[in-house]
Design a protein around this motif. Structure first.
Motif, PDB file in Angstrom:
ATOM      1  N   ALA A 317       0.831  -1.202   0.000  1.00  0.00           N
ATOM      2  CA  ALA A 317       0.000   0.000   0.000  1.00  0.00           C
ATOM      3  C   ALA A 317       0.862   1.246   0.000  1.00  0.00           C
ATOM      4  O   ALA A 317       0.587   2.217  -0.722  1.00  0.00           O
ATOM      5  CB  ALA A 317      -0.929  -0.007   1.215  1.00  0.00           C
ATOM      6  N   VAL A 318       1.924   1.224   0.783  1.00  0.00           N
ATOM      7  CA  VAL A 318       2.823   2.380   0.845  1.00  0.00           C
ATOM      8  C   VAL A 318       3.546   2.560  -0.485  1.00  0.00           C
ATOM      9  O   VAL A 318       3.621   3.670  -1.040  1.00  0.00           O
ATOM     10  CB  VAL A 318       3.841   2.205   1.993  1.00  0.00           C
ATOM     11  CG1 VAL A 318       4.871   3.332   1.971  1.00  0.00           C
ATOM     12  CG2 VAL A 318       3.128   2.157   3.338  1.00  0.00           C
ATOM     13  N   ILE A 319       4.079   1.470  -1.017  1.00  0.00           N
ATOM     14  CA  ILE A 319       4.819   1.544  -2.286  1.00  0.00           C
ATOM     15  C   ILE A 319       3.894   1.992  -3.409  1.00  0.00           C
ATOM     16  O   ILE A 319       4.239   2.861  -4.220  1.00  0.00           O
ATOM     17  CB  ILE A 319       5.469   0.190  -2.606  1.00  0.00           C
ATOM     18  CG1 ILE A 319       6.469  -0.197  -1.515  1.00  0.00           C
ATOM     19  CG2 ILE A 319       6.161   0.230  -3.975  1.00  0.00           C
ATOM     20  CD1 ILE A 319       6.953  -1.630  -1.604  1.00  0.00           C
ATOM     21  N   GLY A 320       2.687   1.420  -3.442  1.00  0.00           N
ATOM     22  CA  GLY A 320       1.735   1.794  -4.486  1.00  0.00           C
ATOM     23  C   GLY A 320       1.315   3.240  -4.398  1.00  0.00           C
ATOM     24  O   GLY A 320       1.200   3.934  -5.415  1.00  0.00           O
ATOM     25  N   ARG A 321       1.064   3.724  -3.189  1.00  0.00           N
ATOM     26  CA  ARG A 321       0.656   5.125  -3.017  1.00  0.00           C
ATOM     27  C   ARG A 321       1.740   6.071  -3.517  1.00  0.00           C
ATOM     28  O   ARG A 321       1.454   7.043  -4.238  1.00  0.00           O
ATOM     29  CB  ARG A 321       0.354   5.397  -1.544  1.00  0.00           C
ATOM     30  CG  ARG A 321      -0.044   6.850  -1.271  1.00  0.00           C
ATOM     31  CD  ARG A 321      -0.615   7.027   0.119  1.00  0.00           C
ATOM     32  NE  ARG A 321       0.330   6.670   1.170  1.00  0.00           N
ATOM     33  CZ  ARG A 321       0.170   5.645   2.012  1.00  0.00           C
ATOM     34  NH1 ARG A 321      -0.876   4.843   1.891  1.00  0.00           N
ATOM     35  NH2 ARG A 321       1.056   5.408   2.952  1.00  0.00           N
ATOM     36  N   GLN A 322       2.999   5.788  -3.157  1.00  0.00           N
ATOM     37  CA  GLN A 322       4.094   6.655  -3.611  1.00  0.00           C
ATOM     38  C   GLN A 322       4.261   6.589  -5.126  1.00  0.00           C
ATOM     39  O   GLN A 322       4.523   7.607  -5.783  1.00  0.00           O
ATOM     40  CB  GLN A 322       5.395   6.256  -2.912  1.00  0.00           C
ATOM     41  CG  GLN A 322       5.375   6.403  -1.403  1.00  0.00           C
ATOM     42  CD  GLN A 322       5.081   7.809  -0.948  1.00  0.00           C
ATOM     43  OE1 GLN A 322       5.440   8.777  -1.609  1.00  0.00           O
ATOM     44  NE2 GLN A 322       4.396   7.945   0.188  1.00  0.00           N
ATOM     45  N   ALA A 323       4.114   5.392  -5.697  1.00  0.00           N
ATOM     46  CA  ALA A 323       4.256   5.248  -7.152  1.00  0.00           C
ATOM     47  C   ALA A 323       3.202   6.065  -7.884  1.00  0.00           C
ATOM     48  O   ALA A 323       3.489   6.757  -8.871  1.00  0.00           O
ATOM     49  CB  ALA A 323       4.175   3.770  -7.543  1.00  0.00           C
TER      50      ALA A 323
END
Length: 448
Positions: A317-323
Motif C-alpha cells: 500500500a505504501v509503495i503503491g501510493r508513492q508510485a
C-alpha cells in the motif's frame, strides 16, 4: 592495481541466443533474436549472425525486424538460461572461492585465491584457455570471452576485445598502453550524456581524458563521477572481487502492446506492480526507503521519478501510493509504452510508518487478494481469447505422437512446431490447433 594479472572476467558470448542455438539445431549459424517478440518488445540478445545486420541489445523489436526480417524471434526460456548459468558459476566457484557474478552471463574471478602454482602471465594464460574449454563442455557448446588483468576495469575491457570466443591477458604495466587509444565510452558510467559533455571539450579517447585534470572533471561531472573517471583513465582500480554482491534494488516493469493513455489504468498497473515488488521484498527479508517509477513514452523517451521515505518499508500500500503520486507529475498524454516500479535503499529490517497520517487514506490500494476500484475498472471488460493459446515463439513443447520440439510461431488459433532437440538433427515442422490435447508446453531440456 594488483602487481599480477589476477582478476579474470568471463563473458558468455550472445548468451540467450547461444542457448537457443544450442537447443535448436535448425537455428545454428542463423540469425536469432531473443526478447520481446511484438513490435513493442525490446531485444535482449542477438546472435552474432543477427548483429551482422545491425541488430543490437536494447533495440526495439520493430527496428530489429526491419533490419533482419529473416531472423528467428524468440520470447526466451529463462529456466534454460538459469540452469546454464548455474553450471558455469558452479565451475567458476570450483576454481576460486571468490567469484562475483554480474549477471547470468558474466562474472569476475579472483585468481589470487585459485589453486595456481603462481600468477605469472604464462600460468594465468594457460588457466584461462583451459577454463574456456571447460565452459564449452559444461554448457554443451557455448563459448566465452575472457579477459585477465590487474584490475576489474581492465579485465572487463580486455574480455570485449576479441569477441566472440576470445582471450586477452593484459600484463601488469601495459594497462595504459592498452587503454589510451580507446574511446571514452569503454569506461563504466560513461554513457551518451557524458560522452557528449566530453566531446564538447575535445575529449574522445582515454588518451585525451588523461590530459584533463581531476579538478576540471569534477567541475564538469560532479565530485564522485569526475573523481572516478579520472582514476579509471589511469587504470587505477582497487575494487576487490566480492563473492556476495549486495542486492541494490527490487523492481517490476511491463511493456504494453498498445500505448496506454488512460491514467486510471496506469495507476492500476502501478498498484499491481507495487504488490509484486512488496511480495519479492518480503520473500527476501528486505525493505527499502526509495520508491522509483520508470515510464517509457510513445516516442521511446524514458523518464524516472523517485521519492525517499523516512523509514524502510515492504508494504504494497505504501509503495503503491508513492508510485501513483510520482506518476501525477508526468505528462503521459501522448501514450505510454512501459511502466515500472522499483524499491532501492534496501535494508534487512522494516520499521512501520510511525508518522503516517491517518487522514491520508489510500482507497485505491487493496489488501492482497482483493480487487481495488481501479482493478475492477481495468478488468470490467474481459480480454478477448488469446489466439496463440498461450504459446510463445521458442517455448518447449511435447506432442503425444511427434515428441519434443519448440514453438516456431502461433496465432489465429494455430501453433507451428519444429520437432527437434539439442541432441537431434534439424527436425520437421507441423501445425496444430492451439487447443490440440496432444500438444503441451514443458520445461526446457537442459544440456548437461
Amino acid at each position: 592495481m594488483r602487481a599480477q594479472a589476477s582478476v579474470l572476467h568471463l563473458d558468455l558470448d550472445a548468451f540467450f541466443a547461444a542457448v537457443e542455438q544450442r537447443d535448436k539445431p535448425s537455428l545454428r549459424g542463423k540469425p536469432v533474436v531473443v526478447g520481446g517478440v511484438s513490435g513493442r518488445g525490446v531485444v535482449a540478445t542477438a546472435s552474432y549472425e543477427a548483429r551482422a545486420y545491425g541488430v543490437r541489445s536494447a533495440m526495439s523489436t520493430r527496428e530489429a525486424r526491419a533490419r533482419c526480417p529473416h531472423a528467428a524471434y524468440l520470447s526466451g526460456r529463462f529456466e534454460a538460461y538459469r540452469a546454464t548459468s548455474a553450471a558455469v558459476m558452479g565451475l567458476l566457484r570450483s576454481c576460486s572461492p571468490l567469484v562475483e557474478p554480474l549477471s547470468l552471463d558474466e562474472a569476475f574471478v579472483d585468481l589470487a585465491r585459485a589453486d595456481l602454482p603462481d600468477l605469472e602471465i604464462d600460468t594465468v594464460t594457460v588457466f584461462a584457455e583451459q577454463l574456456r574449454d571447460r565452459v564449452h563442455d559444461v554448457t554443451g557448446g557455448l563459448t566465452a570471452s575472457v579477459g585477465v588483468a590487474s584490475s576489474k576495469f581492465v579485465a572487463k575491457v580486455a574480455s570485449d576485445l576479441e569477441k566472440p570466443d576470445g582471450l586477452v591477458v593484459v600484463p601488469p604495466g601495459t594497462e595504459l598502453e592498452l587503454l589510451r587509444p580507446m574511446h571514452v565510452s569503454v569506461v563504466p558510467g560513461v554513457g551518451p550524456a557524458t560522452v557528449e559533455r566530453l566531446r564538447r571539450v575535445g575529449v574522445h579517447t582515454i588518451a585525451d581524458l588523461q590530459q584533463i585534470s581531476e579538478d576540471e572533471l569534477v567541475r564538469m561531472l560532479g565530485k564522485a563521477h569526475g573523481h572516478g573517471l579520472h582514476q579509471l583513465a589511469f587504470a587505477r582500480d582497487d575494487r576487490p572481487v566480492e563473492a556476495e554482491r549486495e542486492t541494490k534494488s527490487v523492481s517490476v516493469e511491463g511493456t504494453y502492446e498498445q500505448d496506454l493513455t488512460d491514467r486510471k489504468l496506469m495507476e492500476s498497473l502501478l498498484t499491481r506492480q507495487a504488490t509484486d515488488v512488496a511480495r519479492r521484498l518480503r520473500k527476501s527479508g528486505l525493505s527499502g526507503r526509495t520508491v522509483t517509477i520508470k515510464v517509457r513514452l510513445y516516442d521511446f523517451t524514458t523518464l524516472s521519478r523517485s521519492t525517499t521515505l523516512a523509514s524502510p518499508t515492504d508494504d504494497e500500500a505504501v509503495i503503491g501510493r508513492q508510485a501513483r503520486r510520482l506518476l501525477e507529475d508526468l505528462d503521459t498524454s501522448g501514450g505510454v509504452r512501459l511502466l515500472g516500479v522499483g524499491v532501492s535503499g534496501l535494508a534487512d529490517w522494516v520499521q512501520d510508518e510511525l508518522f503516517a497520517a491517518e487522514d491520508d487514506p489510500d482507497p485505491e490500494a487493496a489488501s492482497e487478494g482483493s480487487a481495488t476500484p481501479l482493478d475492477r475498472a481495468a478488468t470490467a471488460v474481459p480480454p478477448p481469447p488469446d489466439p496463440s493459446g498461450g504459446f510463445r515463439p521458442g517455448n518447449d513443447v511435447v506432442h503425444d505422437e511427434h515428441g519434443r520440439g519448440w514453438v516456431w510461431g502461433a496465432g489465429k488459433g494455430v501453433v507451428t512446431v519444429r520437432f527437434e532437440t539439442a541432441e537431434t538433427p534439424p527436425g520437421p515442422v507441423r501445425t496444430f490447433a492451439v487447443d490440440d490435447p496432444a500438444l503441451s508446453r514443458i520445461n526446457p531440456v537442459v544440456t548437461d
